[in-house]
Write an enzyme that holds these catalytic residues in place. Structure first.
Site, PDB file in Angstrom:
ATOM      1  CD  GLU A   1      12.840  -4.996  -5.870  1.00  0.00           C
ATOM      2  OE1 GLU A   1      13.470  -4.541  -4.901  1.00  0.00           O
ATOM      3  OE2 GLU A   1      13.378  -5.247  -6.960  1.00  0.00           O
ATOM      4  CG  LEU A   2      11.365  -9.231  -0.157  1.00  0.00           C
ATOM      5  CD1 LEU A   2      11.858 -10.536   0.418  1.00  0.00           C
ATOM      6  CD2 LEU A   2       9.899  -9.333  -0.560  1.00  0.00           C
TER       7      LEU A   2
ATOM      8  CD1 TRP B   1      -0.086  -1.577   3.062  1.00  0.00           C
ATOM      9  CD2 TRP B   1       0.665   0.523   3.281  1.00  0.00           C
ATOM     10  NE1 TRP B   1       0.747  -1.542   4.149  1.00  0.00           N
ATOM     11  CE2 TRP B   1       1.212  -0.260   4.318  1.00  0.00           C
ATOM     12  CE3 TRP B   1       1.006   1.876   3.229  1.00  0.00           C
ATOM     13  CZ2 TRP B   1       2.085   0.256   5.271  1.00  0.00           C
ATOM     14  CZ3 TRP B   1       1.861   2.391   4.176  1.00  0.00           C
ATOM     15  CH2 TRP B   1       2.388   1.595   5.187  1.00  0.00           C
ATOM     16  CG  ASN B   2       5.104   1.292   0.823  1.00  0.00           C
ATOM     17  OD1 ASN B   2       4.778   0.416   0.046  1.00  0.00           O
ATOM     18  ND2 ASN B   2       6.352   1.580   1.085  1.00  0.00           N
TER      19      ASN B   2
ATOM     20  CB  CYS C   1      11.078  -0.579   1.120  1.00  0.00           C
ATOM     21  SG  CYS C   1      11.292   0.286  -0.428  1.00  0.00           S
TER      22      CYS C   1
ATOM     23  CD  GLU D   1      10.368  -2.811   6.622  1.00  0.00           C
ATOM     24  OE1 GLU D   1       9.682  -3.846   6.675  1.00  0.00           O
ATOM     25  OE2 GLU D   1      10.662  -2.234   5.563  1.00  0.00           O
TER      26      GLU D   1
ATOM     27  CE  LYS E   1      -4.263  -8.821  -3.046  1.00  0.00           C
ATOM     28  NZ  LYS E   1      -3.829  -7.625  -2.307  1.00  0.00           N
TER      29      LYS E   1
ATOM     30  N   GLY F   1       6.709  -6.313  -0.994  1.00  0.00           N
ATOM     31  CA  GLY F   1       5.999  -6.417   0.274  1.00  0.00           C
ATOM     32  C   GLY F   1       6.940  -6.881   1.366  1.00  0.00           C
ATOM     33  N   GLY F   2       6.356  -7.451   2.399  1.00  0.00           N
ATOM     34  CA  GLY F   2       7.135  -7.856   3.561  1.00  0.00           C
ATOM     35  C   GLY F   2       7.850  -9.198   3.347  1.00  0.00           C
TER      36      GLY F   2
HETATM   37  P1  NAD Z   1       2.593  -7.222   2.826  1.00  0.00           P
HETATM   38  O1  NAD Z   1       3.687  -8.176   2.610  1.00  0.00           O
HETATM   39  O2  NAD Z   1       1.689  -7.412   3.984  1.00  0.00           O
HETATM   40  O3  NAD Z   1       1.623  -7.163   1.557  1.00  0.00           O
HETATM   41  C1  NAD Z   1       2.102  -6.946   0.247  1.00  0.00           C
HETATM   42  C2  NAD Z   1       1.087  -7.526  -0.733  1.00  0.00           C
HETATM   43  O4  NAD Z   1       1.067  -8.950  -0.591  1.00  0.00           O
HETATM   44  C3  NAD Z   1      -0.347  -7.055  -0.514  1.00  0.00           C
HETATM   45  O5  NAD Z   1      -0.958  -6.816  -1.769  1.00  0.00           O
HETATM   46  C4  NAD Z   1      -0.983  -8.233   0.193  1.00  0.00           C
HETATM   47  O6  NAD Z   1      -2.372  -8.352  -0.016  1.00  0.00           O
HETATM   48  C5  NAD Z   1      -0.266  -9.411  -0.445  1.00  0.00           C
HETATM   49  N1  NAD Z   1      -0.272 -10.627   0.375  1.00  0.00           N
HETATM   50  C6  NAD Z   1      -0.394 -10.724   1.720  1.00  0.00           C
HETATM   51  N2  NAD Z   1      -0.354 -12.021   2.103  1.00  0.00           N
HETATM   52  C7  NAD Z   1      -0.209 -12.778   0.974  1.00  0.00           C
HETATM   53  C8  NAD Z   1      -0.112 -14.196   0.690  1.00  0.00           C
HETATM   54  N3  NAD Z   1      -0.168 -15.087   1.662  1.00  0.00           N
HETATM   55  N4  NAD Z   1       0.033 -14.603  -0.599  1.00  0.00           N
HETATM   56  C9  NAD Z   1       0.106 -13.672  -1.585  1.00  0.00           C
HETATM   57  N5  NAD Z   1       0.006 -12.325  -1.385  1.00  0.00           N
HETATM   58  C10 NAD Z   1      -0.149 -11.875  -0.123  1.00  0.00           C
HETATM   59  O7  NAD Z   1       3.283  -5.771   2.869  1.00  0.00           O
HETATM   60  P2  NAD Z   1       2.634  -4.379   3.222  1.00  0.00           P
HETATM   61  O8  NAD Z   1       2.406  -4.301   4.682  1.00  0.00           O
HETATM   62  O9  NAD Z   1       1.491  -4.086   2.306  1.00  0.00           O
HETATM   63  O10 NAD Z   1       3.851  -3.404   2.790  1.00  0.00           O
HETATM   64  C11 NAD Z   1       4.897  -3.120   3.599  1.00  0.00           C
HETATM   65  C12 NAD Z   1       6.111  -3.973   3.282  1.00  0.00           C
HETATM   66  O11 NAD Z   1       6.503  -3.797   1.919  1.00  0.00           O
HETATM   67  C13 NAD Z   1       7.323  -3.533   4.087  1.00  0.00           C
HETATM   68  O12 NAD Z   1       8.032  -4.636   4.577  1.00  0.00           O
HETATM   69  C14 NAD Z   1       8.152  -2.758   3.089  1.00  0.00           C
HETATM   70  O13 NAD Z   1       9.517  -2.657   3.402  1.00  0.00           O
HETATM   71  C15 NAD Z   1       7.908  -3.525   1.852  1.00  0.00           C
HETATM   72  N6  NAD Z   1       8.242  -2.693   0.682  1.00  0.00           N
HETATM   73  C16 NAD Z   1       9.339  -3.016  -0.077  1.00  0.00           C
HETATM   74  C17 NAD Z   1       9.696  -2.210  -1.160  1.00  0.00           C
HETATM   75  C18 NAD Z   1      10.869  -2.553  -2.060  1.00  0.00           C
HETATM   76  O14 NAD Z   1      10.885  -2.092  -3.199  1.00  0.00           O
HETATM   77  N7  NAD Z   1      11.841  -3.315  -1.623  1.00  0.00           N
HETATM   78  C19 NAD Z   1       8.924  -1.095  -1.462  1.00  0.00           C
HETATM   79  C20 NAD Z   1       7.838  -0.796  -0.668  1.00  0.00           C
HETATM   80  C21 NAD Z   1       7.496  -1.619   0.392  1.00  0.00           C
END
Ligand code: NAD
Length: 493
Positions: free
Chosen positions: A254-255, A155-156, A288, A385, A179, A232-233
């Protein structure tokens, strides 16, 4: 949940539609915790449909037979539409995520350049002719679109993190299912209107959202997905990798990060303090690449703390739509709770709050800009984090110790070095375990520069010209150019 006046539908096969299970969610405005929009959620059946249409699009004349230059033209058109609609999209993203309007509008405008960059690359995906070591053979490689891409974004910074996936994937000729995060998907549905207007054929791009169980997991484990591009995370990434065992989809990850910023005693301290503030309070720390481990030469620790404290006094925490605000709310209440819990534990471990440390009273997910001194590397805030406006500061005695502290994290996304000594800057940069190193600057990005991490910050790189190849598969073609028939395989020569 009921539909609100502002309601967004799923975009599948060029049409806006409700989810087949009629599941609706609300997006809460982080400024006042009030629902401001509702949206449809996708079910497994909707995902099956979207993937089926995406696969059909690949085989269609409208998309599959379109030449690369024509694909590029569509992307240029989309870029112009995004730039033209940046104010509108920025406003929606701000309402959804709490990010400052100034930031979301500027970022959306800049995102259009990512589409332009990859539009230009579309017809430059070239194979090669190989100087092969076999007689009478002509051998060449060609790149084909990898197929159906699942782009899963957090979402960020959805507009930006979607562009780094969608633009190269479309330039390479793939079809894509985005997604969007169920925490703040509305800007992505606004984007669907522009994709439609740009004229991409039906099924080439679908945009869905929903929870992990009903939407993300069925998408990323779907047998017809060929590539997963995930941001994501780290814990979610582990599930994504498991899901990909169903389809063997190649995966970009990209985490998260816990990026170090090393400040040497010969640095321009004013510039370093600005870097620390920009690297941590930009996007309210929900970045991130937040440089949230500030590692400072012991000789200048006090000076740096004083400078950051002074600068932070004038930070205006407030309504992200107000152009005077410097720090907006966090996206969710859950993040505030996590930050409070981590700070509490850190204080028990010996961490000392220099300023901030509390939720701002009243409605909205506001948290004070915070600086915590960590006497050692085991304090919770310096390991985890935070994804909020919290800087952890720690001192070092010498260069070697600075590098050791910097590398003592499971992550490896961004890093920063502030020094006037060029040799030292390069020497230290070489030794830092991180995918990006900013020297005397911080948080700069560009479509031209690869972005991604080491270690548990993920793998593969987004942006930069090599990233387009992630969305292709290479075929090697061998041609026998002699007039002679193939030789008897049982006679060795
Ligand atoms: P998240 O991992 O909770 O969610 C990311 C996405 O994954 C969402 O669309 C979510 O619905 C989906 N998701 C959740 N569970 C899933 C599953 N079991 N199977 C498949 N998809 C699933 O992350 P968040 O809280 O939305 O975002 C924050 C995280 O993203 C932080 O850790 C941040 O550092 C990271 N991030 C990384 C970068 C990068 O480029 N490295 C950039 C921005 C954010």
């Amino acid at each position: 949940m009921e539909k609100l006046n502002n309601h967004y539908q799923l975009y599948i096969n060029g049409e806006w539609q409700s989810g087949s299970k009629s599941q609706i969610m609300h997006s809460e405005n982080p400024h006042n915790n009030k629902p401001w929009a509702s949206f449809d959620c996708a079910s497994k059946e909707d995902i099956d449909d979207a993937v089926g249409y995406a696969k059909n699009a690949l085989a269609s004349r409208a998309w599959g037979s379109l030449n690369a230059t024509e694909r590029g033209k569509l992307l240029f058109k989309l870029a112009d539409l995004i730039e033209k609609n940046a104010d509108k999209i920025g406003k929606i993203e701000t309402k959804d995520s709490g990010k400052l309007l100034a930031e979301t509008v500027t970022q959306t405008k800049y995102v259009s350049d990512y589409y332009r960059y990859f539009a230009g690359l579309a017809d430059k995906i070239e194979g090669s002719t190989l100087p092969i070591d076999k007689k009478d053979m002509h051998v060449y490689t060609t790149h084909y679109p990898i197929g159906v891409v699942a782009a899963v974004v957090p979402w960020n910074a959805q507009m930006f993190l979607t562009a780094t996936k969608l633009a190269p994937a479309l330039a390479a000729g793939c079809s894509v299912i985005i997604k969007a995060s169920e925490m703040a998907p509305c800007a992505m549905f606004e984007l669907s209107k522009l994709i439609h207007e740009a004229g991409f054929p039906k099924g080439v791009v679908s945009i869905v959202t929903g929870d992990a169980e009903n939407c993300s997991a069925p998408l990323t484990s779907h047998p017809d997905i060929d590539r997963i591009a995930f941001t994501g995370g780290t814990d979610t990434a582990k599930k994504i990798i498991q899901n990909s065992s169903n389809n063997f989809a190649a995966t970009n990850l990209e985490l998260g990060g816990k990026s170090p910023m090393i400040i040497f005693d010969d640095a321009d301290l004013e510039s370093a303090a600005n870097g620390i503030i920009a690297g941590n309070f930009g996007a309210s720390g929900q970045s991130c690449v937040a440089g949230s481990r500030v590692i400072v030469d012991k000789k200048i620790l006090k000076k740096i703390i004083d400078l950051i404290s002074q600068k932070s006094e004038s930070i205006i925490v407030g309504d992200p739509e107000n152009s005077n605000s410097n720090l907006g709310p966090l996206c969710t209440k859950k993040q505030i709770q996590k930050i409070e819990k981590t700070l509490k534990k850190s204080i028990q471990q010996g961490g000392k709050i220099i300023f901030g440390g509390n939720k701002v009273r009243g409605e909205g997910n506001y948290f004070e800009p915070t600086l915590i001194h960590c006497p050692n590397n085991q304090i919770e805030t310096i390991k985890i984090e935070m994804f909020g406006p919290v800087i952890s500061i720690i001192e070092f005695e010498n260069e070697e110790e600075a590098i050791n502290i910097a590398n003592s994290s499971k992550y490896g996304l961004g890093s920063g070095i502030f020094t006037k000594n060029l040799a030292k800057a390069h020497r230290v940069s070489r030794q830092i375990q991180a995918g990006i190193c900013w020297i005397n600057t911080y948080r700069a990005i560009s479509p031209i520069a690869p972005f991604g991490g080491f270690n548990q910050s993920g793998y593969a790189r987004e942006a930069g010209k090599q990233s387009i190849l992630d969305y292709t598969r290479t075929k090697t073609t061998w041609i026998n150019i002699s007039d002679d028939p193939m030789t008897d395989p049982f006679v060795m020569r």
